[in-house]
Design an enzyme around this catalytic site. Sequence first.
Site, PDB file in Angstrom:
ATOM      1  N   ILE A  36       0.824  -1.224   0.000  1.00  9.72           N
ATOM      2  CA  ILE A  36       0.000   0.000   0.000  1.00  9.72           C
ATOM      3  C   ILE A  36       0.845   1.256   0.000  1.00  9.72           C
ATOM      4  O   ILE A  36       0.336   2.359  -0.117  1.00  9.72           O
ATOM      5  CB  ILE A  36      -0.971   0.045   1.209  1.00  9.72           C
ATOM      6  CG1 ILE A  36      -0.225  -0.222   2.525  1.00  9.72           C
ATOM      7  CG2 ILE A  36      -2.131  -0.889   1.014  1.00  9.72           C
ATOM      8  CD1 ILE A  36      -1.052   0.074   3.755  1.00  9.72           C
ATOM      9  N   GLY A  37       2.132   1.115   0.162  1.00  4.84           N
ATOM     10  CA  GLY A  37       2.943   2.322   0.172  1.00  4.84           C
ATOM     11  C   GLY A  37       4.409   1.969   0.246  1.00  4.84           C
ATOM     12  O   GLY A  37       4.789   0.814   0.405  1.00  4.84           O
ATOM     13  N   GLY A  71       7.763   2.977   2.306  1.00  7.01           N
ATOM     14  CA  GLY A  71       8.372   3.698   3.423  1.00  7.01           C
ATOM     15  C   GLY A  71       9.852   3.879   3.144  1.00  7.01           C
ATOM     16  O   GLY A  71      10.372   3.394   2.135  1.00  7.01           O
ATOM     17  N   GLU A  72      10.507   4.566   4.041  1.00  5.89           N
ATOM     18  CA  GLU A  72      11.933   4.836   3.873  1.00  5.89           C
ATOM     19  C   GLU A  72      12.743   3.539   3.851  1.00  5.89           C
ATOM     20  O   GLU A  72      13.695   3.387   3.107  1.00  5.89           O
ATOM     21  CB  GLU A  72      12.381   5.718   5.042  1.00  5.89           C
ATOM     22  CG  GLU A  72      13.864   5.943   5.104  1.00  5.89           C
ATOM     23  CD  GLU A  72      14.311   6.390   6.502  1.00  5.89           C
ATOM     24  OE1 GLU A  72      13.445   6.659   7.352  1.00  5.89           O
ATOM     25  OE2 GLU A  72      15.523   6.439   6.725  1.00  5.89           O
ATOM     26  N   GLY A  84      11.513   0.299   3.434  1.00  6.25           N
ATOM     27  CA  GLY A  84      10.996  -0.829   2.658  1.00  6.25           C
ATOM     28  C   GLY A  84       9.513  -0.642   2.434  1.00  6.25           C
ATOM     29  O   GLY A  84       8.934   0.381   2.805  1.00  6.25           O
ATOM     30  N   GLU A  85       8.901  -1.680   1.818  1.00  7.47           N
ATOM     31  CA  GLU A  85       7.500  -1.533   1.474  1.00  7.47           C
ATOM     32  C   GLU A  85       6.582  -1.558   2.695  1.00  7.47           C
ATOM     33  O   GLU A  85       6.921  -2.134   3.729  1.00  7.47           O
ATOM     34  CB  GLU A  85       7.090  -2.668   0.533  1.00  7.47           C
ATOM     35  CG  GLU A  85       7.365  -2.300  -0.906  1.00  7.47           C
ATOM     36  CD  GLU A  85       7.903  -3.446  -1.724  1.00  7.47           C
ATOM     37  OE1 GLU A  85       8.254  -4.482  -1.142  1.00  7.47           O
ATOM     38  OE2 GLU A  85       7.983  -3.271  -2.947  1.00  7.47           O
ATOM     39  N   VAL A  86       5.409  -0.917   2.514  1.00  5.27           N
ATOM     40  CA  VAL A  86       4.366  -0.976   3.537  1.00  5.27           C
ATOM     41  C   VAL A  86       3.242  -1.829   2.957  1.00  5.27           C
ATOM     42  O   VAL A  86       2.849  -1.630   1.806  1.00  5.27           O
ATOM     43  CB  VAL A  86       3.831   0.442   3.873  1.00  5.27           C
ATOM     44  CG1 VAL A  86       2.800   0.378   4.984  1.00  5.27           C
ATOM     45  CG2 VAL A  86       4.967   1.376   4.262  1.00  5.27           C
ATOM     46  N   LYS A 111       4.948  -2.534   8.150  1.00  4.87           N
ATOM     47  CA  LYS A 111       6.113  -1.873   7.558  1.00  4.87           C
ATOM     48  C   LYS A 111       7.263  -2.855   7.573  1.00  4.87           C
ATOM     49  O   LYS A 111       7.512  -3.500   8.603  1.00  4.87           O
ATOM     50  CB  LYS A 111       6.492  -0.643   8.382  1.00  4.87           C
ATOM     51  CG  LYS A 111       5.570   0.504   8.163  1.00  4.87           C
ATOM     52  CD  LYS A 111       6.193   1.761   8.718  1.00  4.87           C
ATOM     53  CE  LYS A 111       5.261   2.921   8.490  1.00  4.87           C
ATOM     54  NZ  LYS A 111       5.873   4.178   8.846  1.00  4.87           N
ATOM     55  N   ASP A 171       7.555  16.860  11.902  1.00  2.00           N
ATOM     56  CA  ASP A 171       7.196  16.648  10.492  1.00  2.00           C
ATOM     57  C   ASP A 171       5.681  16.511  10.358  1.00  2.00           C
ATOM     58  O   ASP A 171       5.179  15.646   9.643  1.00  2.00           O
ATOM     59  CB  ASP A 171       7.910  15.403   9.958  1.00  2.00           C
ATOM     60  CG  ASP A 171       7.914  15.364   8.428  1.00  2.00           C
ATOM     61  OD1 ASP A 171       7.521  16.371   7.801  1.00  2.00           O
ATOM     62  OD2 ASP A 171       8.292  14.327   7.866  1.00  2.00           O
TER      63      ASP A 171
HETATM   64  P1  AMP Z   1       5.124   5.814   5.822  1.00  3.25           P
HETATM   65  O1  AMP Z   1       6.415   5.094   5.643  1.00  3.25           O
HETATM   66  O2  AMP Z   1       4.623   5.736   7.242  1.00  3.25           O
HETATM   67  O3  AMP Z   1       5.151   7.222   5.304  1.00  3.25           O
HETATM   68  O4  AMP Z   1       4.030   5.014   4.943  1.00  3.25           O
HETATM   69  C1  AMP Z   1       3.992   5.074   3.534  1.00  3.25           C
HETATM   70  C2  AMP Z   1       2.563   5.000   3.038  1.00  3.25           C
HETATM   71  O5  AMP Z   1       1.968   3.771   3.427  1.00  3.25           O
HETATM   72  C3  AMP Z   1       1.649   6.077   3.637  1.00  3.25           C
HETATM   73  O6  AMP Z   1       1.682   7.268   2.910  1.00  3.25           O
HETATM   74  C4  AMP Z   1       0.287   5.420   3.565  1.00  3.25           C
HETATM   75  O7  AMP Z   1      -0.269   5.586   2.285  1.00  3.25           O
HETATM   76  C5  AMP Z   1       0.614   3.956   3.766  1.00  3.25           C
HETATM   77  N1  AMP Z   1       0.430   3.611   5.189  1.00  3.25           N
HETATM   78  C6  AMP Z   1       1.366   3.632   6.168  1.00  3.25           C
HETATM   79  N2  AMP Z   1       0.841   3.248   7.333  1.00  3.25           N
HETATM   80  C7  AMP Z   1      -0.451   2.957   7.111  1.00  3.25           C
HETATM   81  C8  AMP Z   1      -1.534   2.499   7.933  1.00  3.25           C
HETATM   82  N3  AMP Z   1      -1.365   2.276   9.223  1.00  3.25           N
HETATM   83  N4  AMP Z   1      -2.737   2.318   7.365  1.00  3.25           N
HETATM   84  C9  AMP Z   1      -2.899   2.569   6.054  1.00  3.25           C
HETATM   85  N5  AMP Z   1      -1.928   2.996   5.229  1.00  3.25           N
HETATM   86  C10 AMP Z   1      -0.720   3.192   5.742  1.00  3.25           C
END
Ligand code: AMP
Length: 687
Positions: free
Chosen positions: A330-331, A333-334, A336-338, A356, A449
Site C-alpha cells: 500500500i505504500g 516507506g523509507e 521498505g515496502e508498507v 512496515k 514533520d
Molecule cells: P510511511 O512510511 O509511514 O510514510 O508510509 C507510507 C505509506 O503507506 C503512507 O503514505 C500510507 O499511504 C501507507 N500507510 C502507512 N501506514 C499505514 C496504515 N497504518 N494504514 C494505512 N496505510 C498506511
Amino acid sequence: MCCVYFPSKLKSLPDPWCPPGFFKAEASNRSCQACPANSQALVSGAQFCFCKDRFYRAPTDLRSGPCTGLPSAPRDLMASTQLPSGKLLLSWKPPEDTGDREDITYNVECQRCDGPVCQTCGEKIRYEPGSVGLTDTKVLVSQLDAHLNYTFTVEALSGVSQVLEEEMPSSTSITTSVLFTGDIKLVEQTPSSLSLSWDVSPRSQPTSYELTYRKKDDNLDKTTYIVPKLEKNYAQIKDLAPATAYLFRVQALSSDGSRGGFSQEEQFETLSEASMVALARQDDTYFSTPEQLKPLKTYVDPHTYEDPNVAVLKFATEIHPSHVTKQKVIGAGEFGEVYKGILKAPGKKEFAVAIKTLKSGYSEKQRQDFLSEASIMGQFSHQNIIRLEGVVTKFKHAMIVTEYVENGALDKYLRNHDGEFSSFQLVGMLRGIAAGMKYLSDMSYVHRDLAARNILVNNNLECKVSDFGLSRVLEDDPEGTYTTSGGKIPIRWTAPEAIAYRKFTSASDVWSFGIVMWEVMAFGERPYWDMSNHEVMKAINEAFRLPAPMDCPSTVYQLMLQCWLQDRSKRPRFGDIVSLLDKLVRSPDSLKTIADFDPRISIRLPSTSGSDGSPFRSVSEWLESIKMSQYIDNFTSAGILTMDQVLQMKNEDVKNIGVRLPGHLKRIAYSILGLKDQTSTLSVFAV
Ligand code: AMP
C-alpha cells in the site's frame, strides 16, 4: 370370453369412484377419504384434492395431506442496541397466521443508508447464527458502523414459499442506528486514579457517555459506580485503591436520551505506591513541581537507551511472524515496502493491520533506526495517534505492525475527494489531529514533520497522526530539504525558528499544524503552490502568510494566522487549539462566516502574469496559462471578454459561469485574486 359377470362379488366392494369432496389415491378396497383442510374435489372419482385458492402444498408435502397458506409477516420486530459496540439484537414474534404450517423460517435482509444514499449491507456485517433459514426468532447482528442508519427486513417463509417464487414473502422492517463507543483505552494511571478514553465516531450524533465501573475481585463489595453525563470521550476516575484491578464499561447516550451499546468491559489496574517510588527514583526531577506529577506521560527518547533493542522490547510487543499475513503493498516507506495485511494472534480475533518492512541488505544502524519508530509509537495510546500492534524483531525480516487506517494519507485522500466534505466535517478532522498533537505535546514529544501526508484517515474520517521514526525528518520525507543550519527540513511546513536555528518545539509543531489546517481546508492543495522553497522562506521572513483557502470559515482562518505568529510564545498551545476547534464543532453556526480574501494578506498566487512577467493580453491567454482553457467558451458566453472584466469577477461569478469542479474553481478564483494583487508579486502584509 369377453364379459364375465360376478354380480354377488361386485356388490360387496365399495364404490371405486369417490363422490365430490372425497378422494382415494388409488383404486383399492379402502374407503374414500374426506378432502383434507383447505382442499377440495369438485367432481367424483378424485385421486387427490386440489388446494383451494391461496393454499398450497410444498414439494415435500404428501398429495393426500392438507393444503397450507403463506405465513403472514413476523410481528413485533425489535432492535436492541444495548449490547457491546457495533452489535444489535433483532428479535421478533412468529407470524399471527402461520398458514397452518410448522416449518416457518426467517430471512433477514439489511440496507444501510448514509444520508439519503442507501445500499445493501453486503458482506460487511455479520449475522449470528445466520441471515437465511433462521428457525429461531432472533439474530445477533455485528460489525455495524456507528454513523449509518440501517433498515432490517425480516421475511417469514415456509415450505410453500418456494412454490411461489414470484410472490413476495410477508415481511416487516425496522430502521435503526447503533450508537456506540469503541474500546476503552488507558491514558494514565497512578496509585489512586485512572484516566481513560474511548473512541467515538465523529459522524455520529452528539452524545454524552455514561461510565460504569467496579472492583474486579471483590466479593464483599459488589458496588457498581456510575459516572453519568460525560460530555467528552474521556474520564479521570479518582479516589481509587492502589494496585487494584477495576472493570470499566462505557455506554453512549444520544441527544434524545436514548441509550446506545456498551463498550467491551475492560480491565485496568491502578499503580502500587511502590511503583511510584521506583519511578520517582528513576527520575529525580519527578516530584519537583506539581505539573510534573505525570511520570507515565513523558515520552522517553529511545536514544537515551544505550542499546536501542532494549527500548523496542520495553515499548513494543513482539509478534511471531506466523501471526502476520501480508496481503498487498500500500505504500513505500523509507526502509521498505508498507503492506496491508492481517494479524491473527492465538485466541484473538483477526484484524487488518499495516505492516512496515525492512528491506534486505540493511545495516545494524538502519535496523535500529527502523525499529525506533516502534519504540516511539509504542509509548503512545490515543485515538488520534496511529496505534502500534507490535514488532517482529527476532526473525530475519523485521516488521512494524500498526493498526490499518482504511483511507491512507490525508493529503491524497482529500485531493481525491475535493469539495466533498463540509467545513463542519473538515473542522472535525482538524479537531482530531489537534487532540492527537495535544497528547504528544503533553508527553513532551515534538513531532517535527507534522503535515497532511503524515496523517492517516479512517472510514469515520478520524485522523491519526503517524510517522515517528528518529531519522524520518532527515531522510524519509521527500519534502525534506537541506538547510544551511544542517539537516533536512520540510520547509513549507516548518516554523521560521526551526528552519533558522533548529529550534524544534511544540510551538513549531503548532506552526506546522496551521499549515495542516490550510491543507485540509483547501482539500489537499500544496501549501504555497508552485513557489520554490527559497521563495517561501523569503516571503515568510517578510511577514507574508498563506491566504484563506476558498470557502474557509473566518474563525478557522484566524486560528491558522495565530499558529503562524512569528513570535512562537504568542502562538496558541495545542490545548487552546483543541478547545477552540471543539467549540466550533459544537456550534456549527460559528463556521458560517467565510473568510474574505484580503488583498493585504496575499502571497504570490498561481499564474498571476505571463511567463515573461507581462500582463495577459487576452482571457484565453490567461486561461491557457493556468491550464483551464476548457472554460474559454464559458467566459465568452458570459460576456467576459477582456482581462479588465476578469478582474471584476468574484468567486460567485466564477461559479455562475458554470465552473463547478472545486479544483478548477479554486484555481481560477485564486488566479483572479493574484491578478488583482499584481501591483507587486508579493504584497504587503503585517501579522
Ligand atoms: P510511511 O512510511 O509511514 O510514510 O508510509 C507510507 C505509506 O503507506 C503512507 O503514505 C500510507 O499511504 C501507507 N500507510 C502507512 N501506514 C499505514 C496504515 N497504518 N494504514 C494505512 N496505510 C498506511
